[in-house]
Design an enzyme around this catalytic site. Structure first.
Site, mmCIF file in Angstrom:
data_model
loop_
_atom_site.group_PDB
_atom_site.id
_atom_site.type_symbol
_atom_site.label_atom_id
_atom_site.label_comp_id
_atom_site.label_asym_id
_atom_site.label_seq_id
_atom_site.Cartn_x
_atom_site.Cartn_y
_atom_site.Cartn_z
ATOM 1 C CE1 TYR A 157 20.854 -28.392 -11.857
ATOM 2 C CE2 TYR A 157 22.229 -30.093 -12.844
ATOM 3 C CZ TYR A 157 22.036 -28.776 -12.466
ATOM 4 O OH TYR A 157 23.020 -27.855 -12.697
ATOM 5 C CE LYS A 161 20.658 -25.546 -14.494
ATOM 6 N NZ LYS A 161 20.863 -24.079 -14.544
#
Length: 248
Positions: A157, A161
């Site tokens: 994740y 990002k």
């Protein structure tokens, strides 16, 4: 912040059926914009946001678009521009997270997270660059965990990002001559259905914040609305951190 969006401006918010996306769509409408929003499965939730936007006197449309499909989000950009006759603001909010020890992350997990969190944002920006009006806005929603201290299980994740930082700065340079700003909002722990303030992992997140609480979707939406406003015309290539002091 007094963040009134110019009257008759239009916006597209990806992942706008719930959480930060829904709060942002409504806030932009309250500030004077017509708003298109994308959703994948929550059709009723998306149409509820549309009804709320229409209740404040703005036009709204819900567009089904799975960000994992490389044609879906660029298609939504063009449909929003065609529906409203122009596009002034793109908010890249849609995102997914697959958490767990790196050894448990599958190839399919990697493909889908990168497709939604990275490829879809790039393709949306590429499409928007072709239709945004002079002085337009591109605002992406990232996570403070990709810039500062992350945690075990967040490798995929956070990596996905982190790519938004690499996209934001050079794109700001590229589109700057047209008066288009490109910024990134790094959100901290925010109370949503996916990460509730009373959830099993909430205590540790609160303790990591200087304010000892979760943020609200409205607080993140306020920052996005400011960046979308005329008042933020001289802010571009920036990372705005809304994290309750997680990085303090």
């Amino acid at each position: 912040m007094n963040s009134n969006v110019s009257t008759n401006r239009t916006a597209l918010v990806t992942g706008g059926s719930r959480g930060i996306g829904a709060a942002t769509a409504l806030r932009l409408a309250q500030d004077g914009a017509d708003v298109a929003l994308t959703y994948v499965q929550d059709e009723e939730a998306a149409h509820e946001v549309v009804r709320k936007i229409e209740a404040v006197g703005r036009r709204a449309v819900a567009l089904r678009a799975d960000s994992a499909d490389p044609e879906a989000v660029p298609g939504a950009v063009h449909r929003a521009a065609e529906t409203f006759g122009r596009l002034d603001v793109l908010v890249n909010n849609a995102g997914i997270g697959v958490l767990g020890p790196i050894g448990t992350i599958t190839d399919a997990d990697v493909d889908r997270v990168l497709a939604v969190n990275v490829r879809a944002v790039f393709l949306a920006c590429r499409a928007a660059a072709g239709v945004l009006e002079q002085g337009g806005r591109i605002i992406s929603v990232g996570t403070a965990l990709s810039r500062y201290a992350g945690g075990p299980g967040g490798t995929l994740y956070a990596m996905s990002k982190s790519a938004l930082s690499g996209l934001t700065k050079p794109l700001a340079r590229e589109l700057g001559p047209r008066g288009i700003t490109v910024n990134l909002v790094q959100a901290g722990a925010v109370d949503t259905d996916m990460n509730p303030a009373d959830g099993p992992f909430a205590a540790g997140q609160r303790a990591a914040n200087a304010l000892d609480r979760f943020g609200t979707t409205g607080e993140v939406a306020a920052m996005i609305a400011y960046l979308a406003s005329d008042e933020a015309a001289y802010i571009t290539g920036a990372e705005m951190v809304v994290d309750g002091g997680h990085a303090a």
